[in-house]
Design a protein around this motif. Structure first.
Motif, PDB file in Angstrom:
ATOM      1  N   LYS A  29      36.914  50.146  35.144  1.00 54.64           N
ATOM      2  CA  LYS A  29      37.084  51.531  35.607  1.00 54.64           C
ATOM      3  C   LYS A  29      35.999  52.452  35.068  1.00 54.64           C
ATOM      4  CE  LYS A  29      41.440  51.887  34.360  1.00 54.64           C
ATOM      5  NZ  LYS A  29      42.785  52.479  34.162  1.00 54.64           N
ATOM      6  N   ALA A  30      35.472  52.138  33.893  1.00 50.33           N
ATOM      7  CA  ALA A  30      34.490  53.014  33.252  1.00 50.33           C
ATOM      8  C   ALA A  30      33.062  52.745  33.697  1.00 50.33           C
ATOM      9  CB  ALA A  30      34.584  52.873  31.736  1.00 50.33           C
ATOM     10  N   ASN A  31      32.836  51.635  34.403  1.00 49.64           N
ATOM     11  CA  ASN A  31      31.460  51.254  34.760  1.00 49.64           C
ATOM     12  C   ASN A  31      31.376  50.882  36.238  1.00 49.64           C
ATOM     13  OD1 ASN A  31      30.006  50.996  31.918  1.00 49.64           O
ATOM     14  ND2 ASN A  31      32.034  50.054  31.702  1.00 49.64           N
ATOM     15  N   GLN A  32      30.900  51.821  37.023  1.00 49.70           N
ATOM     16  CA  GLN A  32      30.827  51.614  38.467  1.00 49.70           C
ATOM     17  C   GLN A  32      29.762  50.598  38.878  1.00 49.70           C
ATOM     18  OE1 GLN A  32      33.093  53.265  40.539  1.00 49.70           O
ATOM     19  NE2 GLN A  32      33.939  53.811  38.540  1.00 49.70           N
ATOM     20  N   ASN A  33      28.873  50.239  37.952  1.00 47.57           N
ATOM     21  CA  ASN A  33      27.808  49.299  38.288  1.00 47.57           C
ATOM     22  C   ASN A  33      28.218  47.844  38.082  1.00 47.57           C
ATOM     23  OD1 ASN A  33      27.872  49.506  35.478  1.00 47.57           O
ATOM     24  ND2 ASN A  33      25.680  49.117  35.263  1.00 47.57           N
ATOM     25  N   ILE A  34      29.498  47.606  37.747  1.00 44.11           N
ATOM     26  CA  ILE A  34      30.022  46.240  37.664  1.00 44.11           C
ATOM     27  C   ILE A  34      30.619  45.881  39.020  1.00 44.11           C
ATOM     28  CG2 ILE A  34      31.663  44.688  36.568  1.00 44.11           C
ATOM     29  CD1 ILE A  34      31.486  46.392  34.055  1.00 44.11           C
ATOM     30  N   ILE A  35      30.087  44.807  39.613  1.00 46.57           N
ATOM     31  CA  ILE A  35      30.532  44.364  40.943  1.00 46.57           C
ATOM     32  C   ILE A  35      31.202  43.000  40.797  1.00 46.57           C
ATOM     33  CG2 ILE A  35      29.857  44.011  43.334  1.00 46.57           C
ATOM     34  CD1 ILE A  35      29.162  46.790  42.244  1.00 46.57           C
ATOM     35  N   TRP A  36      32.425  42.885  41.334  1.00 46.62           N
ATOM     36  CA  TRP A  36      33.179  41.627  41.230  1.00 46.62           C
ATOM     37  C   TRP A  36      33.278  40.978  42.600  1.00 46.62           C
ATOM     38  CZ3 TRP A  36      35.497  41.345  36.165  1.00 46.62           C
ATOM     39  CH2 TRP A  36      35.998  40.069  35.860  1.00 46.62           C
ATOM     40  N   ILE A  37      33.364  39.647  42.592  1.00 39.60           N
ATOM     41  CA  ILE A  37      33.404  38.931  43.870  1.00 39.60           C
ATOM     42  C   ILE A  37      34.803  38.905  44.480  1.00 39.60           C
ATOM     43  CG2 ILE A  37      31.452  37.430  43.399  1.00 39.60           C
ATOM     44  CD1 ILE A  37      33.550  35.200  42.777  1.00 39.60           C
ATOM     45  N   THR A  38      34.810  38.775  45.790  1.00 42.01           N
ATOM     46  CA  THR A  38      36.006  38.440  46.550  1.00 42.01           C
ATOM     47  C   THR A  38      35.594  37.396  47.570  1.00 42.01           C
ATOM     48  OG1 THR A  38      37.815  39.307  47.927  1.00 42.01           O
ATOM     49  CG2 THR A  38      35.639  40.222  48.307  1.00 42.01           C
ATOM     50  N   LYS A  39      36.520  36.582  48.009  1.00 41.13           N
ATOM     51  CA  LYS A  39      36.247  35.608  49.062  1.00 41.13           C
ATOM     52  C   LYS A  39      37.065  35.994  50.270  1.00 41.13           C
ATOM     53  CE  LYS A  39      35.803  30.666  50.012  1.00 41.13           C
ATOM     54  NZ  LYS A  39      34.374  30.818  50.345  1.00 41.13           N
ATOM     55  N   LEU A  40      36.372  36.245  51.391  1.00 42.20           N
ATOM     56  CA  LEU A  40      37.059  36.742  52.578  1.00 42.20           C
ATOM     57  C   LEU A  40      37.650  35.623  53.423  1.00 42.20           C
ATOM     58  CD1 LEU A  40      34.538  39.510  53.714  1.00 42.20           C
ATOM     59  CD2 LEU A  40      36.588  39.760  52.311  1.00 42.20           C
ATOM     60  N   GLN A  41      36.972  34.486  53.465  1.00 43.60           N
ATOM     61  CA  GLN A  41      37.413  33.399  54.337  1.00 43.60           C
ATOM     62  C   GLN A  41      37.609  32.130  53.531  1.00 43.60           C
ATOM     63  OE1 GLN A  41      34.387  33.129  57.364  1.00 43.60           O
ATOM     64  NE2 GLN A  41      35.096  34.974  58.416  1.00 43.60           N
ATOM     65  N   GLY A  42      38.457  31.256  54.043  1.00 41.89           N
ATOM     66  CA  GLY A  42      38.709  29.989  53.376  1.00 41.89           C
ATOM     67  C   GLY A  42      40.056  29.439  53.791  1.00 41.89           C
ATOM     68  N   SER A  43      40.256  28.159  53.508  1.00 42.03           N
ATOM     69  CA  SER A  43      41.498  27.513  53.919  1.00 42.03           C
ATOM     70  C   SER A  43      42.719  28.120  53.233  1.00 42.03           C
ATOM     71  CB  SER A  43      41.422  26.011  53.610  1.00 42.03           C
ATOM     72  OG  SER A  43      41.181  25.797  52.221  1.00 42.03           O
ATOM     73  N   GLY A  44      42.516  28.672  52.034  1.00 41.82           N
ATOM     74  CA  GLY A  44      43.653  29.251  51.320  1.00 41.82           C
ATOM     75  C   GLY A  44      43.802  30.739  51.513  1.00 41.82           C
ATOM     76  N   GLY A  45      43.011  31.318  52.409  1.00 39.76           N
ATOM     77  CA  GLY A  45      43.072  32.754  52.620  1.00 39.76           C
ATOM     78  C   GLY A  45      42.148  33.495  51.672  1.00 39.76           C
ATOM     79  N   ARG A  46      42.199  34.809  51.719  1.00 38.74           N
ATOM     80  CA  ARG A  46      41.303  35.623  50.920  1.00 38.74           C
ATOM     81  C   ARG A  46      41.646  35.527  49.432  1.00 38.74           C
ATOM     82  NH1 ARG A  46      40.257  42.212  51.200  1.00 38.74           N
ATOM     83  NH2 ARG A  46      38.819  42.253  49.420  1.00 38.74           N
ATOM     84  N   VAL A  47      40.588  35.523  48.605  1.00 35.12           N
ATOM     85  CA  VAL A  47      40.745  35.594  47.158  1.00 35.12           C
ATOM     86  C   VAL A  47      40.371  37.008  46.737  1.00 35.12           C
ATOM     87  CG1 VAL A  47      40.037  34.679  44.930  1.00 35.12           C
ATOM     88  CG2 VAL A  47      40.154  33.160  46.918  1.00 35.12           C
ATOM     89  N   GLN A  48      41.329  37.743  46.184  1.00 34.83           N
ATOM     90  CA  GLN A  48      41.118  39.143  45.847  1.00 34.83           C
ATOM     91  C   GLN A  48      40.290  39.299  44.569  1.00 34.83           C
ATOM     92  OE1 GLN A  48      43.054  40.063  49.095  1.00 34.83           O
ATOM     93  NE2 GLN A  48      42.738  41.776  47.733  1.00 34.83           N
ATOM     94  N   ALA A  49      39.722  40.489  44.410  1.00 41.95           N
ATOM     95  CA  ALA A  49      39.087  40.879  43.161  1.00 41.95           C
ATOM     96  C   ALA A  49      40.168  41.375  42.201  1.00 41.95           C
ATOM     97  CB  ALA A  49      38.057  41.971  43.429  1.00 41.95           C
ATOM     98  N   PRO A  50      39.836  41.645  40.933  1.00 43.74           N
ATOM     99  CA  PRO A  50      40.844  42.224  40.032  1.00 43.74           C
ATOM    100  C   PRO A  50      41.495  43.452  40.644  1.00 43.74           C
ATOM    101  CG  PRO A  50      38.912  41.580  38.792  1.00 43.74           C
ATOM    102  CD  PRO A  50      38.564  41.378  40.237  1.00 43.74           C
ATOM    103  N   ALA A  51      42.793  43.582  40.480  1.00 41.20           N
ATOM    104  CA  ALA A  51      43.570  44.614  41.175  1.00 41.20           C
ATOM    105  C   ALA A  51      43.061  46.021  40.894  1.00 41.20           C
ATOM    106  CB  ALA A  51      45.046  44.499  40.776  1.00 41.20           C
ATOM    107  N   VAL A  52      42.551  46.266  39.690  1.00 41.02           N
ATOM    108  CA  VAL A  52      42.153  47.612  39.313  1.00 41.02           C
ATOM    109  C   VAL A  52      40.981  48.137  40.144  1.00 41.02           C
ATOM    110  CG1 VAL A  52      40.512  46.885  37.522  1.00 41.02           C
ATOM    111  CG2 VAL A  52      41.695  49.099  37.319  1.00 41.02           C
ATOM    112  N   ILE A  53      40.169  47.229  40.719  1.00 42.86           N
ATOM    113  CA  ILE A  53      39.026  47.661  41.535  1.00 42.86           C
ATOM    114  C   ILE A  53      39.096  47.134  42.963  1.00 42.86           C
ATOM    115  CG2 ILE A  53      37.434  47.967  39.600  1.00 42.86           C
ATOM    116  CD1 ILE A  53      36.273  45.181  40.315  1.00 42.86           C
TER     117      ILE A  53
END
Length: 289
Positions: free
Chosen positions: A121-145
């Motif tokens: 929350k304190a550092n907007q320049n930190i970017i986390w991955i998410t996976k949009l497609q795949g056999s198991g569905g989307r993989v979310q980023a940490p809930a806070v962001i």
């Protein structure tokens, strides 16, 4: 005269046969190419050409921080939220330009969840991955962001044979547009140099980065035939390969063994590089991570 006539007729027949054979061969090659019969061969030829191109220096603006086998033995696997928070705090203190976390964290790994959330929350320049497609569905980023501009997808376009030759800038799911991790990582660095992302003034459907218009990949471009051109794709040139980016372990970072000049104003990418994790892909140069 009859001999001459017969010779002329034979010659004409020979020319007709040659023309028919040439047309037949042309039709076979054209049909095979139309249906992608030569795609694999042409792409492999492109890979060979890429491997013999003159090498270029790797981009010195990028540093890798890998979670290695020694790190796993010391800290355990998967890396806890506490460990990731410590790593991110160290990088933000070193004033990295942007930090990309190529580690899935849709489910918290205690301890340290509150500390990790605070860092994000304190550092907007930190970017986390998410996976949009795949056999198991989307993989979310940490809930806070999740759902913010601090999340970029790491989905890749994989050619037959498992080789990555194309990159992605944007994807959509029919409702929302998403930005890729590499694009979001580059934006703070480029913005600090007055190089922003905008629509091309001559064609608003095209993306312009600074003074450069990025032409999207077309389905029949180069050696490809009717390829999936979904999203905003572009061909990778692998400039600097097979060179290696500066790379350090979690332990080296946390123990202060990484030179400050390798962190300050750099684009930092954090990911798992241990062989046991098997987070690797194929490039025209072989394995890479």
């Amino acid at each position: 005269m009859k001999v001459t006539d017969n010779s002329t007729q034979e010659l004409r027949r020979l020319w007709v046969v040659c023309l028919l054979l040439a047309n037949l061969i042309f039709a076979i090659i054209y049909t095979a190419n139309y249906f992608g019969g030569f795609q694999s061969t042409e792409l492999l030829a492109k890979d060979m050409a890429m491997r013999i191109w003159p090498t270029a220096p790797v981009d010195e603006r990028i540093t890798l921080i890998g979670f290695t086998e020694p790190d796993i033995r010391k800290y355990g696997y998967p890396a806890s939220d506490e460990l990731l928070a410590r790593v991110l705090e160290r990088l933000t203190q070193a004033k990295a330009s942007s930090i990309g976390v190529d580690i899935y964290r849709d489910i918290p790994v205690p301890p340290g969840g509150t500390r990790l959330d605070s860092v994000l929350k304190a550092n907007q320049n930190i970017i986390w991955i998410t996976k949009l497609q795949g056999s198991g569905g989307r993989v979310q980023a940490p809930a806070v962001i999740d759902g913010t501009d601090q999340v970029g997808f790491n989905d890749m376009v994989v050619d037959p044979g498992g080789i990555i030759r194309r990159g992605l800038l944007f994807m959509d799911d029919g409702e929302n547009y998403y930005f890729s991790l590499p694009l979001l990582l580059s934006m703070p660095y480029l913005s600090s140099r007055d190089l922003g992302l905008a629509a091309d003034p001559d064609d608003p459907n095209l993306v312009r980065l600074g003074n450069t218009t990025i032409i999207p990949f077309e389905k029949d471009e180069g050696g490809y035939v009717d390829a999936d051109a979904g999203g905003y794709q572009f061909l990778l040139d692998y400039k600097g390969m097979p060179g290696k980016f500066p790379k350090y372990t979690f332990e080296e970072l946390l123990s202060g063994k990484v030179p400050e000049e390798q962190l300050r104003d750099k684009i930092i990418i954090i990911g798992a590089s241990a062989n046991s994790v098997n987070d690797t892909v194929f490039t025209p140069f072989g394995h890479s991570y």
